[in-house]
Design a protein around this motif. Sequence first.
Motif, PDB file in Angstrom:
ATOM      1  N   PHE A 143      43.388  34.139  43.077  1.00  0.00           N
ATOM      2  CA  PHE A 143      42.476  34.756  44.047  1.00  0.00           C
ATOM      3  C   PHE A 143      41.388  33.796  44.527  1.00  0.00           C
ATOM      4  CE2 PHE A 143      44.138  38.244  41.417  1.00  0.00           C
ATOM      5  CZ  PHE A 143      44.695  39.043  42.405  1.00  0.00           C
ATOM      6  N   LEU A 182      38.691  37.174  51.756  1.00  0.00           N
ATOM      7  CA  LEU A 182      39.417  38.024  50.816  1.00  0.00           C
ATOM      8  C   LEU A 182      39.003  37.777  49.366  1.00  0.00           C
ATOM      9  CD1 LEU A 182      43.034  38.131  52.283  1.00  0.00           C
ATOM     10  CD2 LEU A 182      41.144  39.734  52.567  1.00  0.00           C
ATOM     11  N   THR A 183      38.467  36.607  49.093  1.00  0.00           N
ATOM     12  CA  THR A 183      37.944  36.398  47.736  1.00  0.00           C
ATOM     13  C   THR A 183      36.760  37.319  47.484  1.00  0.00           C
ATOM     14  OG1 THR A 183      38.660  34.088  47.793  1.00  0.00           O
ATOM     15  CG2 THR A 183      37.032  34.684  46.143  1.00  0.00           C
ATOM     16  N   TYR A 224      36.388  44.763  44.508  1.00  0.00           N
ATOM     17  CA  TYR A 224      37.263  45.653  43.732  1.00  0.00           C
ATOM     18  C   TYR A 224      37.168  45.358  42.240  1.00  0.00           C
ATOM     19  CZ  TYR A 224      39.373  46.939  48.202  1.00  0.00           C
ATOM     20  OH  TYR A 224      39.575  47.391  49.487  1.00  0.00           O
ATOM     21  N   THR A 276      43.709  43.923  47.292  1.00  0.00           N
ATOM     22  CA  THR A 276      43.056  42.827  48.016  1.00  0.00           C
ATOM     23  C   THR A 276      43.812  42.467  49.293  1.00  0.00           C
ATOM     24  OG1 THR A 276      42.220  41.939  45.918  1.00  0.00           O
ATOM     25  CG2 THR A 276      42.235  40.449  47.819  1.00  0.00           C
ATOM     26  N   VAL A 302      36.406  40.273  48.933  1.00  0.00           N
ATOM     27  CA  VAL A 302      37.017  41.605  48.785  1.00  0.00           C
ATOM     28  C   VAL A 302      37.541  41.789  47.366  1.00  0.00           C
ATOM     29  CG1 VAL A 302      38.890  43.102  49.569  1.00  0.00           C
ATOM     30  CG2 VAL A 302      37.605  41.728  51.228  1.00  0.00           C
ATOM     31  N   TYR A 303      38.182  40.746  46.842  1.00  0.00           N
ATOM     32  CA  TYR A 303      38.687  40.799  45.469  1.00  0.00           C
ATOM     33  C   TYR A 303      37.552  41.043  44.481  1.00  0.00           C
ATOM     34  CZ  TYR A 303      39.983  38.708  40.972  1.00  0.00           C
ATOM     35  OH  TYR A 303      40.153  38.456  39.634  1.00  0.00           O
ATOM     36  N   TRP A 309      42.712  33.548  55.301  1.00  0.00           N
ATOM     37  CA  TRP A 309      42.064  34.045  54.070  1.00  0.00           C
ATOM     38  C   TRP A 309      40.560  33.801  54.146  1.00  0.00           C
ATOM     39  CZ3 TRP A 309      44.747  33.666  48.720  1.00  0.00           C
ATOM     40  CH2 TRP A 309      43.919  34.117  47.708  1.00  0.00           C
TER      41      TRP A 309
END
Length: 618
Positions: free
Chosen positions: A424, A517-518, A524, A545, A520-521, A512
Amino acid sequence: MIELRRRQRILILSLLSFTVFAPLILFSDRLKLLAFNGRNEFVEDLSSITYRTDTLKLNSIEKEDARGLEEPKQVVYKENDFVPTINYSSKQRNDSEESGIVGYRRFNDDKKENQQVQRKGSSSISGEKKKFNETVPQYQNMNTQSQRKKHENIGGRNEQSDQKTSQHHQTLHSWSHKASNERVMEIKDQIIRAKAYLMFAPPGSTSRLVKELKLRIKEMEQIVGEANKDSDLPRSALQKMKHMEASLSKANRAYPHCHLMASKLRAMNYNAEEQVRTQLAQVSYLVHLAARTTSKGLHCLSMRLTAEYFALRPEERKFPNENRIDDPELYHYAVFSDNVLACAVVVNSTVSTAKEPEKLVFHVVTNSLNFPAISMWFIFNPPGQATLHIQNIDKFKWMSKYSGFKKQNFSDPRYNSELNCLRFYLPDIFPALNKIVLFDHDMVIQQDLSDLWNVKMKEKVNGAVGTCQEGDTSFYRINTLINFSDPFIAERFDGNACTWAFGMNLFDLKQWRRLDLTGVYHKYLEMGSERPLWNAGSLPIGWLTFYNKTMVLDGRWHVHGLGYNSGIDRNKIERAAVIHYDGIRKPWLDIAMGRYKGYWTKFINYDHPILQQCNVHE
């Protein structure tokens, strides 16, 4: 004096007479009793031999419905209908012939019963004679009217008889095929019944019946052996079955209480199930323990390679072509691993199948403990024209900006590994690259992957093979690993969305970074630490993700399941570009599946001196 001698003679003669006639008188009754008992035993043995051998079968026949008896079918067969199918004079009767005899007896029994029903219920059947004749016209020749027209219709009746015989032959053939293991099941049932009767005997009993049952059990176990069908049994099996049934008949007379027998069988069944359950639990524990343990050979290999690495001078530890490491025009592959041989197979299989190996760049990321060993292996075994770049996770300076990097806490160490979470953070690990293919270390590449780099991502970030085809062994529903009872999940995600697999993934790092997206990860990940949102592992949080940001690739790119599924079609494996040993039965472990291991071992040179020294072999 003379009188005294005369009395002595009389006494002597009396004693002699007594010694002669007394045994005859005393043993005559005993002989009668012995003869009577012997005759009874003979009659008893004779009755046991002629005892029916088809009763009390536990598994070899189906149970009848207890709701009521079905009325016999109004069908009458002639004896000559069965003569062509059975040859009683044959000395070598196979399983199908034996099954045919059983079927013949059953059909004859049906015939006799049907005739009795017709004689007893002729008055009730006559009222329905019209309906019966309409449904079964081929049996009208049984009526007196058809007998009067016998010569006129002989041709048509013969044709119907031939058709009926052909149909019956097909029925017997299919029945014989279905019952090809009936005798094996009956033998096993006889053994179970005999063991149940032995439980009734007192401990240490040496009675004649106990000895006989033990002998029969031993004989039957030797006969059945590993047989799975009747054709595997020896010719003496039928005779032994008769002897066993005779012994069981004696035991049945000695222990006639059915409820006690049922209790014994239930106890035996319960004990067997408990043993199976215990054994399965032990097997599962040992398999998982073996999957988490480093073998002695691999540990030796790492130690020897580490020692060799530190014996080198610093300039000897460098790899060639370092200027290609950040070239975005080349094909970049990443592997995160702490296993020397696993990395070697991924690199060797990719290079050996590539059409342009000089365009390949491999980025191997490991921890500080295994960095020397992996580096030394590739110094000993360079990847030909390809470029190799090995990184140490402990040297990543960018990790300090992510406080939640190690927040995943699972009981399984495979999921807690830092290397497992690195997937990730690809844009941070490779800031100069725009695309990269991420491999798991339990992969084997079988085809050239240059076409993979031409896939149009359509503004998606992740390219992966889908696992949403229902009926496939790799099928996953998204709600199987993600908690859709949580309102946050239920409102934002579709429970029927297509899932995909890690293992071989093509990532567009430029897209990315644009979508962050990191981040977003991490959002979560923070929520998952507060309440249960998914099961253990990186796959469910990866689904969240990359939700709606994944391009599903053709299934031939990536076939997985070789670490847990023994039923994968070999043709499917050989057509795949990449095969994946996901699961706990990795190819470098002793618990690996033998039928799949050869795809992996062919890329390791087990004649290498250091592998020989550490006793690492196929």
